[in-house]
Motif scaffolding. Structure first.
Motif, PDB file in Angstrom:
ATOM      1  N   GLN A  25     112.091  35.279  26.513  1.00  0.00           N
ATOM      2  CA  GLN A  25     111.572  36.711  26.312  1.00  0.00           C
ATOM      3  C   GLN A  25     112.645  37.804  26.709  1.00  0.00           C
ATOM      4  O   GLN A  25     112.891  37.662  27.806  1.00  0.00           O
ATOM      5  CB  GLN A  25     110.498  37.007  26.781  1.00  0.00           C
ATOM      6  CG  GLN A  25     109.062  35.909  26.507  1.00  0.00           C
ATOM      7  CD  GLN A  25     107.735  36.471  27.128  1.00  0.00           C
ATOM      8  OE1 GLN A  25     107.169  37.518  26.537  1.00  0.00           O
ATOM      9  NE2 GLN A  25     107.445  35.749  28.188  1.00  0.00           N
ATOM     10  N   VAL A  27     114.343  41.136  27.432  1.00  0.00           N
ATOM     11  CA  VAL A  27     113.867  42.652  27.909  1.00  0.00           C
ATOM     12  C   VAL A  27     115.263  43.241  28.234  1.00  0.00           C
ATOM     13  O   VAL A  27     115.819  42.890  29.176  1.00  0.00           O
ATOM     14  CB  VAL A  27     112.799  42.579  28.919  1.00  0.00           C
ATOM     15  CG1 VAL A  27     112.571  43.937  29.444  1.00  0.00           C
ATOM     16  CG2 VAL A  27     111.564  41.816  28.641  1.00  0.00           C
ATOM     17  N   THR A 151     103.696  35.894  30.100  1.00  0.00           N
ATOM     18  CA  THR A 151     103.515  36.055  28.921  1.00  0.00           C
ATOM     19  C   THR A 151     103.524  37.359  28.346  1.00  0.00           C
ATOM     20  O   THR A 151     104.092  37.624  27.477  1.00  0.00           O
ATOM     21  CB  THR A 151     102.162  35.385  28.745  1.00  0.00           C
ATOM     22  OG1 THR A 151     102.050  33.830  29.029  1.00  0.00           O
ATOM     23  CG2 THR A 151     101.542  35.521  27.231  1.00  0.00           C
ATOM     24  N   ASP A 152     103.101  38.361  29.135  1.00  0.00           N
ATOM     25  CA  ASP A 152     102.840  39.744  28.802  1.00  0.00           C
ATOM     26  C   ASP A 152     104.054  40.689  29.326  1.00  0.00           C
ATOM     27  O   ASP A 152     103.870  41.847  29.362  1.00  0.00           O
ATOM     28  CB  ASP A 152     101.553  40.378  29.010  1.00  0.00           C
ATOM     29  CG  ASP A 152     100.478  39.582  28.176  1.00  0.00           C
ATOM     30  OD1 ASP A 152     100.835  38.901  27.095  1.00  0.00           O
ATOM     31  OD2 ASP A 152      99.255  39.375  28.744  1.00  0.00           O
ATOM     32  N   GLY A 154     106.759  41.703  28.205  1.00  0.00           N
ATOM     33  CA  GLY A 154     107.202  42.621  27.149  1.00  0.00           C
ATOM     34  C   GLY A 154     106.393  44.017  27.143  1.00  0.00           C
ATOM     35  O   GLY A 154     106.676  45.001  26.698  1.00  0.00           O
ATOM     36  N   LYS A 155     105.020  43.751  27.767  1.00  0.00           N
ATOM     37  CA  LYS A 155     104.330  44.893  27.468  1.00  0.00           C
ATOM     38  C   LYS A 155     104.411  46.092  28.808  1.00  0.00           C
ATOM     39  O   LYS A 155     103.745  47.149  28.965  1.00  0.00           O
ATOM     40  CB  LYS A 155     102.661  44.527  27.613  1.00  0.00           C
ATOM     41  CG  LYS A 155     102.499  43.625  26.415  1.00  0.00           C
ATOM     42  CD  LYS A 155     100.911  43.319  26.426  1.00  0.00           C
ATOM     43  CE  LYS A 155     100.535  42.469  25.310  1.00  0.00           C
ATOM     44  NZ  LYS A 155      99.134  41.844  25.663  1.00  0.00           N
ATOM     45  N   ILE A 156     105.227  45.461  29.929  1.00  0.00           N
ATOM     46  CA  ILE A 156     105.559  46.312  30.888  1.00  0.00           C
ATOM     47  C   ILE A 156     106.257  47.643  30.497  1.00  0.00           C
ATOM     48  O   ILE A 156     107.369  47.426  29.944  1.00  0.00           O
ATOM     49  CB  ILE A 156     106.315  45.505  32.065  1.00  0.00           C
ATOM     50  CG1 ILE A 156     105.095  44.530  32.458  1.00  0.00           C
ATOM     51  CG2 ILE A 156     106.593  46.459  33.269  1.00  0.00           C
ATOM     52  CD1 ILE A 156     105.746  43.531  33.538  1.00  0.00           C
ATOM     53  N   ASN A 157     106.136  48.679  31.041  1.00  0.00           N
ATOM     54  CA  ASN A 157     106.782  49.668  31.084  1.00  0.00           C
ATOM     55  C   ASN A 157     108.047  50.036  32.108  1.00  0.00           C
ATOM     56  O   ASN A 157     107.695  50.492  33.106  1.00  0.00           O
ATOM     57  CB  ASN A 157     105.872  51.193  30.935  1.00  0.00           C
ATOM     58  CG  ASN A 157     106.703  52.675  30.715  1.00  0.00           C
ATOM     59  OD1 ASN A 157     107.773  52.461  30.430  1.00  0.00           O
ATOM     60  ND2 ASN A 157     105.939  53.730  30.827  1.00  0.00           N
TER      61      ASN A 157
END
Length: 1360
Positions: A25, A27, A151-152, A154-157
């Protein structure tokens, strides 16, 4: 045996990826307020993190860890698991323009989160990820894959100011130190420790993620004073300077409940310990006191020093320090000691020296140091030592994975392409990533090869090299030698490219040590590998000579003399192994592959060694042999250590305990790769040991010196050892081959077909055969076996022993991996009674691999020979070689009852008739052959089985039935009939007979059916055909005709006639069509012919009463109007039919056919009509001649015909009627009367010809008819004419031969009718015309009376 695992060497096992490169993923984050720094400012680094409960059997984080690598401004984080395949488990984070500090990645575990702390050259970051224990409850983890903590991600700011901070530029980071540390406080604050440019340590503190606050910065100074500023920095003049000599070059943190100890190893060779809470330096220790010091070393800055911490609840905190000096290094291990007055000091535990040049990384536990170096040749060196037990300071070796050979040798009889492809794609040699990178470079970047599978990659490599090769060949013609040389050149060029990338990707960057499970890993650029303990034999064989010479003999065996003998023996083997060239090694490889005796190959190698012995190796070996007191015994000990043969089959797997969550233990792709690569490494090493041992034994035989052989050892003993070594070598060759043999990807329909075959064999429920879909990367067949079958057996066995340490809830990686491998090898061992491995290959449709496995096994392994034959038969069956399969199945039969697999194969089903084991085996194979569709083979095997079942009539009946069925299917009618007649079971015989009749009828092979002799089965055949004839549709099946032919063939004409008569009668009842009537006529003709062939007195047949014969078998019962079943009549009326009856029926059938041909609409009623009904139909159709014929045949009156003609008022009809009345006279003028009666009844005037005709026949009756229909005028005219005729006027018109005369016979008139006429006229006086008629008739009668009186008198007168 060995004293323990602790002091053995280790093997590196690489989980080499054969699948496509891992999907990351991506980032990307660009921190505001930063200027880009050079990407290559810091070197690449790596590290790992293990969860606190990773060794707990019941934990959700069991066997899970995170590894990371940094390169420039990119960090790659991967979560690994040995139990499940984690999804979305890799993230690549780019912090643009901010290269990561080496080791600048720190992970911390809190209750609900996994916190990632990152340190770059300009920024610090905090990432909050969900903790696995919060994502999953451990007792519910039964799936083979689950989501990773990344897994998530990509949702971290990443832009959230509370989760990152830019390092202040004043004073900024120290340029000549890359040390860093990070930790979480008990309050959840994120703290980052960094060396400052001014020489001290500054600590950045981010507030807890869920509490708003400011970032604070603290600087630690040597003066033990801490100055804190919430924002900005105090000017240097106020703060006071610190020299660069105390600049930290390695930082480590030890967290307490409400404090943190910060340890700094500085350039001045001193170790400083700071208390973050108390804001002071608690201890300074000069480390040069613990090592030999020169003046140069004291004055030089210690830039290569390293610091590591290890904490144990029982032993406290350990500090490991690596002190770097030119050309040497030293490890010092200390224990932190505190006094009552809160003062701290270091307790020196051990000092260990090393001569390696460049230390890459080291790891510390409370008892061991693991170190990773690069030596002068830039090769990887890994060693470990137990500093508590090893007084001599002897490091244990780790045998790292060697790089592939620099060159591939291609013999002139080999195809370069095939040779290089085989070498490149041999499992465990090159990773997918290395080959893909080489492919991109070799193709000069023309194409991007991403996410290629192993097979796709192989095709692309072939294409790329062949394209380069073809493009370079400029000559139209070249010799085979030149062509071969060019191929080798281009393939070697590509191979060199692969080797370059393999070397780069396999270079270790760091060690990762799990203190909870004692697992040690090597972290590399693109992968990781695991370090596992080496077994005793491998340990001795792999040790370098200097280590082997110093090996403590007592640590090997309890018997000191035996230990020395074994060490000397292994030294001899090493001398042989090092002297064997590639060509010599190839001799043994080929002998094993071509099923030639290894002893012969060893003898050939020995001769070559002696012939090419330029360095006096044979002399060295001979002198070493002199040191062995008992070589026969030593060899026997070595063989026993390597032999995994067991007396009985290992226990089959128990159901794994779900509550202990064992179902997924070590089932991930990574764990499977590691275990199976361990098996491959062991098999490879042991194969070489056995090879060298065989050569040595041949040498011993050749020497034949009693002194060498140990004082009078028998020659026979040496021969026995030779024959024990040979199967051992072949066993390891076979296991090595299986560990490198890739499994085939199997289509789903093949799997389903295979499952059907296994269900026939009743093996589908066993643990060894579950349909398997391959994972993304191709597996070897050993990996397939471990994942699908062996792992469950091994784990079940390990954890079902209550009194062993393995049953504890804490997992110890070195012990477990050793136990798993030790339990796995017996499952693969060819000469063990267990047969799970080939069974798994069969269940997973790996037929080609299974064939090769058995080919390599059969000549020398005499265990499970029958099972192997059966498996080979299954393979041949799938490959379409049925006759070979049958041969194999027959060979296997001799071993039924002796082998575990075949015993399971013949277990009877519940309720199944139990026969002899061999018959049960034949029954299973027959079912299999039947399902595959090979009837010829079924017949052959069943015929063979019959010989085995001489005393078992039930089995005989089953087998005969089977033979009959398949002969019939093949169209072998005569053979099927013979099999039927030989069946000893009457009920089965009758079933077969019934099937024979039906099938031959359907195939229209009626001649065979009729001509079979049917000895003692005649009545049964007739009954079967009759029942079918009466039960099926008449127009689609010809069972009646068959039965007719059957009786005719046997000259039974009466029965043949009966059959055809019945057929004809049914056709009339059930098939009321033109075709049905045509067939009916033919049937009756055939029946007549049959009876005409019989003597007249026997020319009759019996017909049951109508309806009884034709009740169809199986039909639903007849019911009355209220739903009740009607009673079936119990008696039948018997009717005898003679030839005349049949002839009449034949006429009737022919007439019906004539009628239907004339008028098709009558077919529905004409088919089964009676003669009377048929006459009516004929009259209605106008077929009067045919109707008369029918009436005459059945002696019926013609009245309906005349009545029918009477209605047809055409001239033609009148003429026909007139003709019929003349041609067919009737008693009392019946036909005239009926015609006139009909006409008058319908008010139709009578035609003159009819009146004249009837007047001649019966004028009186005509008068009466006139009266009946009130035709008074016609009656009067008739009477008047009749009277005139009697009186002589027109008497011939009334058929009166002699009119009234005294001499003529008497005449008469119908006085009654005339009186009635007169009366009728008298009564209708109202009608003037009737009065006239009455008067005329009255007068006429008066006149007649007078003439009659005169004639009477004359007559009387004459008489007298």
């Amino acid at each position: 045996m060995a004293a323990g695992l602790a002091e053995r060497s280790c093997l590196e096992l690489s989980a080499a990826a054969r699948g496509p490169p891992r999907r990351f993923q991506e980032v990307v984050f660009s921190p505001p307020g930063t200027a880009p720094l050079p990407a290559g400012r810091y070197g690449d680094s790596a590290g790992g993190f293990c969860y606190q409960e990773s060794a707990q059997l019941a934990a959700a984080t069991r066997n899970r860890f995170v590894r990371w690598t940094t390169s420039g401004d990119t960090v790659e984080l991967v979560e690994e698991s040995l139990d499940v395949n984690l999804l979305n488990n890799a993230v690549r984070l780019h912090i643009q323009g901010c290269p990561f500090l080496p080791g600048g990645v720190h992970l911390c575990e809190v209750q609900n989160h996994l916190v990632v702390l990152l340190i770059t050259g300009q920024t610090v970051h905090r990432l909050l990820l969900p903790h696995p224990a919060r994502m999953y409850r451990s007792e519910l983890i039964t799936e083979s894959q689950m989501q990773s903590v990344f897994t998530d991600v990509g949702k971290i700011n990443f832009r959230d100011p509370s989760n990152y901070y830019v390092i202040p530029s004043v004073p900024g980071l120290a340029s000549n130190s890359v040390a860093s540390a990070a930790w979480l406080s008990s309050e959840g604050e994120a703290l980052f420790a960094l060396p400052s440019a001014s020489g001290g340590i500054f600590v950045l503190k981010l507030p807890p993620h869920d509490v708003p606050g400011m970032v604070s910065v603290v600087e630690l100074k040597q003066s033990s004073v801490m100055q804190r500023f919430l924002t900005g920095w105090m000017p240097t003049a106020i703060r006071g300077d610190c020299g660069p000599s105390d600049l930290p070059i390695s930082l480590s943190v030890h967290c307490l409940d409400h404090d943190a100890f910060l340890f700094a190893l500085c350039q001045d060779h001193k170790l400083r310990m700071w208390s973050y809470k108390d804001q002071m330096c608690l201890m300074v220790a000069d480390l040069l006191e613990f090592m030999p010091v020169s003046r140069d070393l004291r004055l030089a800055a210690g830039t290569g020093h390293r610091l590591r911490l290890a904490f144990s609840q029982s032993l406290g905190l350990y500090l490991g320090v690596y002190m770097h000096a030119p050309k040497r290094g030293q490890f010092c291990v200390f224990q932190l000691v505190s006094t009552e007055s809160n003062r701290y000091s270091l307790d020196h535990i051990s000092s260990l020296f090393s001569s390696q040049e460049t230390l890459v990384d080291f790891a510390l536990t409370s008892s061991e140091i693991w170190a990773l170096w690069h030596n002068e040749e830039n090769q990887t060196v890994v060693k470990y030592i137990n500093f508590e037990q090893n007084v001599a300071g002897q490091w244990n070796q780790v045998f790292v994975q060697p790089l592939p050979e620099e060159e591939v040798t291609v013999r002139h009889d080999q195809d370069p392409r095939e040779t290089y492809l085989e070498y490149l794609f041999m499992p465990g040699r090159f990773t997918n990533a290395a080959i893909q990178k080489a492919l991109q470079i070799f193709s000069q970047g023309t194409e991007r090869h991403i996410d290629l599978t192993w097979d796709e990659l192989k095709k692309e490599v072939t294409l790329a090299v062949e394209n380069e090769f073809q493009g370079s060949v400029t000559e139209y013609e070249c010799s085979l030698e030149e062509f071969w040389q060019l191929q080798v050149e281009f393939w070697s060029k590509f191979y060199a490219c692969c080797l370059q990338y393999q070397e780069a990707l396999s270079r270790p960057l760091a060690l990762h040590l799990n203190p909870y499970s004692n697992m040690v890993c090597l972290l590399k650029k693109g992968s990781l590998s695991f370090l596992v303990p080496c077994s005793l034999v491998d340990h001795l064989y792999l040790l370098s000579n200097e280590h082997l010479l110093t090996e403590d003999d007592a640590a090997i065996f309890d018997d000191l003399e035996m230990s020395r003998d074994v060490v000397c023996l292994v030294q001899c083997l090493r001398l042989i192994g090092e002297s064997i060239s590639m060509e010599m090694a190839f001799i043994m490889e080929m002998a094993c592959s071509r099923l030639q005796p290894p002893e012969k190959a060893a003898e050939q190698i020995l001769e070559d060694l002696i012939a090419n012995d330029t360095e006096n190796v044979m002399e060295d070996i001979h002198s070493k042999l002199q040191e062995i007191r008992n070589p026969i015994h030593a060899i026997g000990v070595l063989i026993r250590e390597m032999d995994y043969e067991t007396d009985a089959d290992m226990e089959r797997a128990h159901h794994l305990n779900m509550r202990m969550n064992l179902t997924q233990l070590y089932s991930s792709g990574t764990a499977v790769n590691v275990v199976c690569w361990g098996i491959c490494k062991i098999a490879t090493i042991r194969f070489l040991i056995c090879r060298d041992l065989l050569v040595l034994q041949q040498l011993l035989l050749r020497l034949g010196d009693p002194m060498v052989l140990g004082g009078g050892q028998l020659f026979q003993s040496q021969q026995d050892l030779l024959h024990r070594t040979s199967p051992l070598l072949l066993s390891y060759y076979l296991i090595r081959w299986a560990s490198q043999c890739l499994a085939s990807d199997v289509p789903v329909d093949t799997l389903e077909s295979n499952l059907q075959h296994l269900s026939v064999l009743e093996l589908a429920d066993t643990t060894a055969v579950t349909p398997h879909k391959l994972v993304s990367g191709p597996q070897t067949i050993v990996e397939l076996f471990f994942q699908e079958v062996a792992r469950k057996h091994i784990i079940s066995r390990l954890f079902s022993q209550p009194n062993t340490s393995l049953a504890e809830t804490s997992l110890n990686w070195p012990h477990l991996i050793t136990a798993i491998v030790a339990d796995f090898l017996p499952l693969l061992w060819p000469s063990n009674p267990g047969f799970l491995f080939p069974e798994c290959l069969m269940g997973s449709c790996q037929y080609t691999q299974l064939q090769e496995y058995i080919r390599l096994l059969q000549p020398w392994c005499h265990v499970n020979m029958g099972s192997c034959c059966f498996m080979m038969g299954r393979c041949y069956l799938v490959m379409g070689e049925g006759h070979k399969a049958l041969d194999c199945f027959c060979q296997a039969a001799s071993e039924v009852g002796r082998e575990e697999f075949l015993d399971r194969l013949i277990q009877p089903e519940e309720g199944e008739m139990v026969s002899t084991p061999r018959l049960q085996y034949y029954n299973k194979v027959l079912r299999l052959l039947d399902m595959v569709g090979l009837p010829e083979l079924v017949i052959q095997l069943a015929t063979l089985a019959i010989m085995e079942s001489a005393d078992d009539w039930r089995s005989q009946a089953t087998l005969r039935t089977c033979i009959f069925k398949h002969h019939l299917d093949l169209g072998h009618n005569s053979e099927a009939y013979v099999a039927l007649t030989q069946n000893p079971d009457p009920s089965r015989q009758l079933d077969c007979l019934r099937q024979l009749v039906v099938v031959l009828c359907e195939r229209s092979q009626l001649q065979d059916l009729v001509e079979f002799p049917y000895v003692n089965l005649h009545n049964e055949v007739v009954g079967i055909i009759e029942s079918h004839a009466r039960a099926v549709d008449l127009m689609t099946h010809n069972y009646y005709e068959l039965l007719y032919a059957f009786h005719i063939y046997r000259h039974n004409y009466r029965k043949a006639g009966t059959v055809m008569f019945e057929y004809g009668m049914r056709l009339g009842r059930e098939v009321r069509t033109l075709r049905g009537l045509q067939k009916q006529g033919n049937c009756f003709l055939a029946a007549i012919n049959c009876l005409r062939l019989i003597r007249p007195e026997y020319a009759w047949i019996v017909q049951p009463a109508s309806g009884a014969v034709y009740e169809r078998p199986g039909a639903s019962p007849k019911r009355s109007h209220d739903g009740e079943c009607t009673a079936v009549p119990t008696t039948h009326q018997i009717e005898i039919l003679e030839l005349e009856d049949l002839e009449r029926e034949c006429v009737l059938a022919r007439i019906r056919l004539t009628l239907v041909q004339y008028d098709l609409s009558t077919a529905a009623v004409a088919g089964n009509s009676t003669p009377e009904e048929t006459v009516a139909l004929l009259v209605r159709a106008g077929l009067f001649d045919t109707a008369i014929t029918l009436c005459q045949t059945f002696k019926l009156p013609l009245t309906p015909i005349f009545e029918g003609l009477a209605f047809n008022a055409t001239d033609e009809a009148w003429r026909l009627l007139s003709s019929y009345l003349e041609r067919y006279p009737s008693q009392n003028s019946l036909y005239h009367r009926c015609v006139i009666n009909k006409l008058l009844a319908h008010g139709i005037p009578l035609p003159n010809w009819l009146i004249n005709s009837y007047k001649k026949v019966d004028a009186a009756e005509l008068l009466r008819l006139y009266l009946n229909y009130d035709l008074l005028e016609e009656a009067v005219d008739l009477v008047l004419e009749y009277v005139d005729a009697v009186l002589g006027k027109g008497h011939r018109y009334f058929g009166i031969e002699f009119p009234l005369s005294a001499t003529a016979p008497m005449v008469w008139l119908p006085y009654t009718a005339i009186d009635q006429l007169l009366q009728a006229l008298r009564e209708s006086t109202t009608n003037h015309y009737n009065v006239v008629l009455y008067q005329k008739l009255h007068d006429k009668m008066e006149d007649y009376q007078q003439k009659v009186s005169v004639a009477t008198r004359d007559h009387l007168y004459r008489r007298n």
